[in-house]
Design an enzyme around this catalytic site. Structure first.
Site, short mmCIF file in Angstrom:
data_model
loop_
_atom_site.label_atom_id
_atom_site.label_comp_id
_atom_site.label_asym_id
_atom_site.label_seq_id
_atom_site.Cartn_x
_atom_site.Cartn_y
_atom_site.Cartn_z
N GLY A 104 55.39 95.54 -61.02
CA GLY A 104 56.50 94.50 -61.26
C GLY A 104 56.25 93.73 -62.55
O GLY A 104 55.60 94.17 -63.33
N ALA A 105 57.22 92.84 -62.68
CA ALA A 105 57.29 92.07 -63.84
C ALA A 105 56.06 91.46 -64.38
O ALA A 105 55.41 91.50 -65.48
CB ALA A 105 58.21 91.06 -63.93
N GLY A 121 61.40 84.05 -63.35
CA GLY A 121 60.45 83.64 -62.28
C GLY A 121 60.96 84.16 -60.93
O GLY A 121 60.45 84.13 -60.11
N CYS A 181 54.29 78.81 -61.82
CA CYS A 181 54.50 78.95 -63.18
C CYS A 181 54.65 77.54 -63.91
O CYS A 181 54.03 77.35 -65.12
CB CYS A 181 55.38 80.02 -63.56
SG CYS A 181 57.10 79.82 -62.35
N SER A 196 56.66 103.15 -55.24
CA SER A 196 56.26 102.97 -56.83
C SER A 196 55.12 103.93 -57.19
O SER A 196 54.74 104.14 -58.18
CB SER A 196 55.94 101.69 -57.20
OG SER A 196 57.08 100.70 -56.91
N HIS A 203 59.96 79.14 -69.36
CA HIS A 203 60.57 78.10 -68.55
C HIS A 203 60.52 77.03 -69.45
O HIS A 203 59.56 76.76 -70.23
CB HIS A 203 59.73 77.86 -67.23
CG HIS A 203 60.15 78.61 -66.10
ND1 HIS A 203 61.00 79.85 -65.98
CD2 HIS A 203 59.06 78.90 -64.86
CE1 HIS A 203 60.82 80.43 -64.96
NE2 HIS A 203 59.76 80.01 -64.33
#
Length: 351
Positions: free
Chosen positions: A20-21, A167, A136, A48, A250
């Protein structure tokens, strides 16, 4: 209870949600910050498994996450959502690992430290094997607020957030790219990840809204976690969270009320020497924090530091913040927690 897991100088480190990111950024942070790693174990869903991801000049095979994945692990990063964390994090702890969890699963558990190293890194111990990585926005905001709180009491916060596609994960970032290309070419595009168009648009954060309070889940999390990180359980916090068509990083418009007069110059001075903060406050050239400049860097950018004119007493300071959601808002903060754990272990061995 404090769980005294043994962490060797070259630990076995696992990353759950490695593809994932945030998982990819954790791997990059481990490499870029030269964190000692004896073995890197990459874990993900069956879909994955079998991929290979680069790490320090070679490739590491992604394995399927199972209940036996944590044998011999010392530190395990979780970044695969709260459901996965609730199921597998206790298994990792039982296997002898310390868990650094990036989901919302344990953030408000009073037995689990919620840590931003620049703000409250000294409270990692005691722990029961799990340490929570915050939301975050809370991580980015408290990195800038903590050095001010050490100088002056904070009596009220008001925030408006401008939250990027990152996000919502890698799929949302891809969707923003595709939607923007379609809009530029005047082509139809159907949203799959976000509930509203992201290209050339902004909208209220897509978390569910509590019909009684009118606040969405993201706003509620930021309020609760900011209070907990700053150890101000009754701090009045107002917030509105907004999605904007930015790929990553952000931003936050923040108004901070103190218990007495505070000048913009003194705030600027304190932040200029604060760890994890970079002051970008060039009034002459109208150059202030921007997500395009915060993306890919570790520091939180802080600027537009000025007296908030809504408060004639001079006790309220307005500022604007930008921070990389995938780094300080997630992966970097998690890796910094692991670095603190490793440093504590070296110190305890020396003692």
């Amino acid at each position: 209870m404090n769980v005294q897991q043994s962490i060797p100088p070259l630990p076995v480190i696992a990353v759950v949600g490695a593809t994932g990111a945030v998982g990819i950024e954790i791997i990059n942070c481990l490499e870029n910050r030269d964190v000692p790693v004896g073995e890197l174990r990459l874990l993900a869903s069956a879909r994955s498994a079998g991929q290979r991801l680069p790490f320090r000049g070679s490739e590491v095979l992604v394995q399927e996450l199972t209940e036996r994945s944590f044998d011999a692990c010392n530190i395990v990063f979780f970044s695969a959502g709260a459901t996965v964390s609730r199921k597998y994090a206790p298994l990792a702890v039982a296997a002898g690992a310390v868990v650094v969890d990036n989901s919302s699963a344990f953030r408000m558990d009073p037995n689990v430290p919620l840590i931003v190293p620049e703000a409250n890194g000294g409270t990692i111990a005691p722990h029961a094997g799990i340490i929570a990585n915050p939301n975050c926005v809370a991580a980015i905001a408290t990195t800038a607020l903590a050095p001010l709180l050490r100088c002056w009491a904070i009596t009220r916060l008001n925030m408006v957030t401008y939250q990027s596609a990152s996000g919502a994960g890698a799929a949302a970032m891809d969707e923003l790219r595709q939607a923007t290309a379609a809009a530029v070419n005047d082509e139809p595009f159907e949203q799959q990840i976000m509930p509203h168009p992201m290209a050339f648009n902004l909208f209220s954060h897509n978390a569910d809204i509590d019909p009684e309070t009118g606040y969405n889940g993201e706003e509620t999390k930021v309020i609760a976690e900011t209070r907990r990180i700053l150890d101000l359980p009754r701090l009045p916090v107002g917030i509105t969270c907004v999605r904007v068509p930015v790929l990553r990083a952000h931003s936050i418009a923040l108004s901070v009320r103190f218990d007495g007069f505070v000048s913009p110059e003194s705030v600027r001075d304190k932040l200029s020497s604060a760890p994890g903060v970079r002051v970008v406050d060039d009034i002459e050239n109208n150059h202030f924090p921007m997500p395009c400049e915060a993306s890919g860097i570790e520091d939180v950018l802080v600027g537009r530091i000025r007296t908030d004119l809504i408060d004639p007493t001079g006790q309220t300071i307005a500022m604007f913040i930008s921070g990389d959601q995938l780094l300080k808002g997630a992966a970097l903060n998690a890796v910094q927690i692991a670095e603190n754990l490793l440093a504590q272990h070296v110190t305890s061995q020396a003692a």
